[in-house]
Write a protein that holds these residues in place. Structure first.
Motif, PDB file in Angstrom:
ATOM      1  N   HIS A   1       3.236  -2.054   1.607  1.00  0.00           N
ATOM      2  CA  HIS A   1       4.585  -1.602   1.966  1.00  0.00           C
ATOM      3  C   HIS A   1       5.682  -2.057   0.992  1.00  0.00           C
ATOM      4  CE1 HIS A   1       2.670  -0.697   5.791  1.00  0.00           C
ATOM      5  NE2 HIS A   1       3.784  -0.171   6.248  1.00  0.00           N
TER       6      HIS A   1
ATOM      7  N   ASN B   1       5.276  11.070   7.087  1.00  0.00           N
ATOM      8  CA  ASN B   1       5.142  11.318   8.520  1.00  0.00           C
ATOM      9  C   ASN B   1       6.417  11.202   9.324  1.00  0.00           C
ATOM     10  OD1 ASN B   1       5.353   8.353   8.507  1.00  0.00           O
ATOM     11  ND2 ASN B   1       3.305   8.548   7.653  1.00  0.00           N
TER      12      ASN B   1
ATOM     13  N   CYS C   1       2.935   2.462  -0.186  1.00  0.00           N
ATOM     14  CA  CYS C   1       3.647   3.303   0.790  1.00  0.00           C
ATOM     15  C   CYS C   1       4.826   4.021   0.144  1.00  0.00           C
ATOM     16  CB  CYS C   1       4.152   2.450   1.947  1.00  0.00           C
ATOM     17  SG  CYS C   1       2.822   1.662   2.883  1.00  0.00           S
TER      18      CYS C   1
ATOM     19  N   HIS D   1       0.749   3.849  12.441  1.00  0.00           N
ATOM     20  CA  HIS D   1      -0.149   4.911  11.982  1.00  0.00           C
ATOM     21  C   HIS D   1      -1.618   4.500  11.946  1.00  0.00           C
ATOM     22  CE1 HIS D   1       3.779   6.470  10.831  1.00  0.00           C
ATOM     23  NE2 HIS D   1       3.244   7.586  11.263  1.00  0.00           N
TER      24      HIS D   1
ATOM     25  N   SER E   1       1.362   8.639   0.820  1.00  0.00           N
ATOM     26  CA  SER E   1       1.378   8.015   2.154  1.00  0.00           C
ATOM     27  C   SER E   1       0.012   8.036   2.830  1.00  0.00           C
ATOM     28  CB  SER E   1       2.413   8.645   3.088  1.00  0.00           C
ATOM     29  OG  SER E   1       1.882   9.775   3.745  1.00  0.00           O
ATOM     30  N   CYS E   2      -0.074   7.329   3.956  1.00  0.00           N
ATOM     31  CA  CYS E   2      -1.319   7.287   4.720  1.00  0.00           C
ATOM     32  C   CYS E   2      -1.584   8.609   5.416  1.00  0.00           C
ATOM     33  CB  CYS E   2      -1.277   6.148   5.733  1.00  0.00           C
ATOM     34  SG  CYS E   2       0.042   6.316   6.946  1.00  0.00           S
TER      35      CYS E   2
ATOM     36  N   ASP F   1       0.877  -1.683  12.711  1.00  0.00           N
ATOM     37  CA  ASP F   1       1.376  -0.491  12.044  1.00  0.00           C
ATOM     38  C   ASP F   1       1.065   0.714  12.912  1.00  0.00           C
ATOM     39  OD1 ASP F   1       2.100   0.244   8.907  1.00  0.00           O
ATOM     40  OD2 ASP F   1       1.236   1.866  10.097  1.00  0.00           O
TER      41      ASP F   1
ATOM     42  N   CYS G   1       7.531   6.732   1.489  1.00  0.00           N
ATOM     43  CA  CYS G   1       7.313   7.011   2.900  1.00  0.00           C
ATOM     44  C   CYS G   1       8.231   6.147   3.742  1.00  0.00           C
ATOM     45  CB  CYS G   1       5.860   6.748   3.290  1.00  0.00           C
ATOM     46  SG  CYS G   1       5.598   6.864   5.064  1.00  0.00           S
ATOM     47  N   ILE G   2       8.390   4.893   3.342  1.00  0.00           N
ATOM     48  CA  ILE G   2       9.208   3.959   4.130  1.00  0.00           C
ATOM     49  C   ILE G   2      10.351   3.390   3.305  1.00  0.00           C
ATOM     50  CG2 ILE G   2       7.666   1.989   3.696  1.00  0.00           C
ATOM     51  CD1 ILE G   2       8.260   1.148   6.663  1.00  0.00           C
TER      52      ILE G   2
ATOM     53  N   HIS H   1      -4.235   2.312   5.844  1.00  0.00           N
ATOM     54  CA  HIS H   1      -5.022   3.340   6.547  1.00  0.00           C
ATOM     55  C   HIS H   1      -5.795   4.259   5.598  1.00  0.00           C
ATOM     56  CE1 HIS H   1      -2.723   1.680   9.677  1.00  0.00           C
ATOM     57  NE2 HIS H   1      -1.601   2.240   9.301  1.00  0.00           N
TER      58      HIS H   1
ATOM     59  N   VAL I   1      -2.922   1.716   0.632  1.00  0.00           N
ATOM     60  CA  VAL I   1      -2.243   1.805   1.919  1.00  0.00           C
ATOM     61  C   VAL I   1      -3.304   1.520   2.981  1.00  0.00           C
ATOM     62  CG1 VAL I   1      -0.969   3.293   3.504  1.00  0.00           C
ATOM     63  CG2 VAL I   1      -0.605   3.490   1.035  1.00  0.00           C
TER      64      VAL I   1
ATOM     65  N   ARG J   1      15.143   7.410   6.833  1.00  0.00           N
ATOM     66  CA  ARG J   1      13.802   6.842   6.656  1.00  0.00           C
ATOM     67  C   ARG J   1      13.465   6.649   5.176  1.00  0.00           C
ATOM     68  NH1 ARG J   1       9.046   4.505   9.042  1.00  0.00           N
ATOM     69  NH2 ARG J   1       7.299   5.166   7.788  1.00  0.00           N
TER      70      ARG J   1
HETATM   71  S1  SF4 Z   1       3.418   5.396   7.503  1.00  0.00           S
HETATM   72 FE1  SF4 Z   1       4.148   5.108   5.450  1.00  0.00          FE
HETATM   73  S2  SF4 Z   1       4.829   3.017   5.468  1.00  0.00           S
HETATM   74 FE2  SF4 Z   1       3.476   3.206   7.233  1.00  0.00          FE
HETATM   75  S3  SF4 Z   1       1.428   2.662   6.473  1.00  0.00           S
HETATM   76 FE3  SF4 Z   1       1.674   4.858   6.235  1.00  0.00          FE
HETATM   77  S4  SF4 Z   1       2.357   5.113   4.126  1.00  0.00           S
HETATM   78 FE4  SF4 Z   1       2.746   2.998   4.697  1.00  0.00          FE
END
Ligand code: SF4
Lengths: 196, 468
Positions: B67, B428, B406, B138, B345-346, B136, B409-410, B117, B115, B434
């Motif tokens: 992250h 996501n 990440c 996700h 991203s995941c 987390d 994404c964040i 996931h 990442v 965001r």
């Molecule tokens: S949602 Fe985004 S910030 Fe959260 S684990 Fe997945 S890639 Fe990383």
């Protein structure tokens, strides 16, 4: 058992209303404040992007800048509160600001679980009660965890639901980690039976 | 009792009960796999250390850095360009915590960092029938392998570190059947955005979802991970898909899978829901009419096919979202000029996702004024993409090819969308801010993101697939 928080039973407070629907945890505490390694001090960043101008000056009309946190322990959000990220920083920020309860018509699962572990009471109410709160934002409410009652200023009493074990933890200041640690003998038995 | 037909969820749940729940006590649920990253773990390690405890099952605990990590390479002195000193401290804290507790960290320098996931499944740590948790939301991603996989808060991360268990109530179950066959150019992301649109942003609250039907069967594992990943965006506790032959082939040969693979695989195939299994709720979606989707609002359920105009607000909430997005109700989707495109991203940072984007970008160039970041989901994905020459396709097209993480994404590592800019993102969450304060995010599939980068406005990927 050691406890994360003070026991809660009954308290009265004025409410702070944020009527927006779908307030997600990114609004409660934006991601760039998540690089902390402590649980404390996030209250100043609660609702940061709604609360401050880009240069950091507080927006004079945003509710968290207009109220006295000591007097306003109950946050009323719009429909569906706390969705999104699992960040426990969200309840940390709210409790650090001074809140002890959050009220909405629906509250996200992980946010609920995180709140209960930090002495922040998530209360799901009916649309009627919710409307009463949104329409009378100046009111003082009483929350009684012994009787599961939310009492509004006009005398309306609402019985809220709260998971029994979490309720006991809040009332008695029992902490869930300690409770699980006491289950270790059963956990070891399980592991022995399921060892691959 | 035992002859009663069971759902996939029931089978996995029951197998992990240490102590069953009662009216006044939650169940004690055993956790097979605990994944850890730098953001939600420091306070959990402190919590167990305050009690003088060690991580109870380091062999079931795996950590990575994703992250807060910069996606630009280190300088000549080997210094990583961390966004803030706090970000660096957070990474170093996890390095220290994992070392002190004997936990395996796929950190800097590991060819398996990624990442969380993306890393779990590709290492074969995620296996059918497991309970998987991570601090987390996700974590639902791992449900694509027939796991009960869900996100937890930092207090619960501490509980699992200390006891390998969680106190949990059994959620309700919902089966989502996607019938028919997907049209060309339609991906798992479009399926997921359609499902969330149907359920609503909080519509899955309190539920474990099971996805099934011919469309889900036909998806590749990456597509299934995308669908499960987005379960949380409808508020669901977790989402799962029954393991099948595809699951078994995908996992075969990965680093941590069981040594007697065939025996394990035989067990995995038994996990699928029995005929006649009962769910608390059921919905069916016609997959054959799903089109490439893009969101127009500030929650992931606020989406619609790209072929349709931006909807006219039907309530205050939608009006507020449209205002934030600067979209006019009734406008054609393609009117909106795109400033930033993020692929990663995941949700969509795996090989299949990068291939789908590359297919559209090959031999083309992104539109003037568009900034595009392609961020592989893991070091493994990065290496494989480079071996296939995908990085070259992206950079030739004018995109930036970054290190795994990440990233946007964040937007906590310094990869921001600037205030007011419009981003088409394969991630996501399109929440306000965001991807950076004031950033306006449109969620879409990798193919749609790539097509939008080329055209410079929100574009249906089939435009390019047909002319290719
Ligand atoms: S949602 Fe985004 S910030 Fe959260 S684990 Fe997945 S890639 Fe990383």
């Amino acid at each position: 058992m050691a406890s994360n928080q003070e026991p809660i039973n009954t308290f009265s407070s004025r409410i702070a209303v944020l009527p927006e629907a779908n307030i997600d945890t990114d609004q409660i505490i934006p991601a760039r404040f998540l690089t902390t390694t402590s649980r404390k001090g996030l209250g100043v960043a609660a609702f940061n992007d709604w609360r401050y101008e880009k240069d950091g000056t507080p927006k004079p009309d945003f509710i968290l800048n207009t109220i006295d946190p000591e007097e306003h322990r109950v946050l009323v959000g719009g429909n569906n509160f706390g969705c999104g990220s699992s960040r426990e920083h969200a309840p940390w920020a709210l409790t650090d600001y001074g809140f002890k309860a959050v009220i909405s018509t629906e509250i996200a699962d992980i946010f609920t679980s995180n709140s209960l572990k930090n002495g922040l009471l998530p209360i799901v109410v009916t649309p009627e009660i919710h409307e009463n709160l949104l329409k009378n934002p100046q009111q003082r409410v009483t929350i009684d965890l012994e009787s599961n009652e939310l009492r509004l200023e006009d005398g309306t009493v609402f019985i809220f639901k709260i998971e029994a074990f979490a309720r006991q933890c809040l009332l008695e200041g029992v902490d869930a980690m300690g409770w699980l640690i006491n289950r270790l003998p059963a956990i070891e038995t399980y592991e022995n039976e399921h060892a691959a | 009792m035992s002859d009663q037909p069971k759902s996939l969820f029931d089978k996995v749940w029951e197998k992990h009960i240490v102590e069953d729940e009662s009216a006044d006590r939650p169940a004690v649920l055993y956790i097979d796999l605990h994944l850890v990253h730098e953001v939600t773990s420091p306070q959990a390690f402190s919590a167990i250390e305050e009690r003088g405890l060690k991580v109870r099952r380091p062999d079931r605990t795996f950590a990575t850095l994703d992250h807060s990590t910069p996606t630009l390479p280190p300088n000549e002195k080997g210094e990583r360009p961390y966004f803030t000193a706090d970000a660096k401290n957070q990474v170093e804290t996890l390095e220290r915590n994992t070392k002190n507790h004997g936990v395996k960290l796929f950190g800097w320098g590991s060819e398996n960092r990624g990442v969380v996931h993306v890393m779990g499944p590709e290492m074969g740590l995620t296996q059918p029938g497991m309970t998987v948790v991570c601090g987390d939301s996700h974590t639902s991603t791992h449900g694509a392998f027939g796991c009960i996989a869900f996100g937890i808060g930092t207090s619960e991360v501490g509980h699992v570190l200390a006891t390998q268990c969680l106190a949990q109530r059994k959620p309700k179950t919902m089966r989502i059947t996607v019938t028919g066959e997907l049209q060309a150019g339609v991906s798992g992301k479009d399926v997921a955005l359609t499902i969330i649109n149907r359920l609503g942003f909080g519509g899955g609250t309190g539920y474990a979802l099971e996805y099934c039907g011919p469309v889900i069967d036909a998806l590749d594992m990456e597509g299934r991970m995308t669908v499960c990943n987005l379960s949380i965006e409808a508020g669901a506790r977790c989402g799962m898909i029954a393991p099948d032959q595809k699951t078994i082939e995908w996992l075969r040969g990965r680093a941590y899978v069981p040594s007697d693979y065939e025996a394990a695989a035989t067990e995995w195939l038994k996990l699928k829901s029995d005929d006649g299994a009962v769910f608390d709720d059921e919905i069916t979606i016609d997959g054959s009419v799903i089109e490439p989707m893009a969101t127009w609002g500030t929650t992931p359920d606020q989406g619609a096919p790209i072929s349709q105009a931006v909807p006219v607000a039907s309530n205050e909430n939608e009006a507020k979202a449209l205002k934030y997005m600067h979209f006019g109700g009734g406008d054609a989707r393609g009117l909106a000029k795109v400033d930033v495109v993020f692929i990663g991203s995941c949700t969509n940072g795996r090989m299949a996702d990068l291939r789908a984007a590359a297919e559209i970008m090959k031999g083309r160039h992104i539109a003037e004024g568009v900034r595009m970041l392609v961020v592989p989901g893991s070091e493994q994905v990065r290496a494989e993409a480079v071996a296939e020459g995908l990085d070259k396709i992206f950079t030739d097209a004018g995109a930036e090819w970054r290190l795994p993480g990440c990233s946007m994404c964040i937007a906590m590592n310094g990869d921001f969308v600037q205030p007011g800019q419009l981003a088409v993102s394969t991630s996501n969450r399109n929440f306000e801010g965001r991807q950076g304060p004031g950033a306006r995010t449109v969620l879409a599939s990798p193919a749609t993101a790539a097509a939008s980068a080329i055209a410079g406005h929100i574009t249906d990927p089939r435009t390019y697939l047909q002319s290719a």
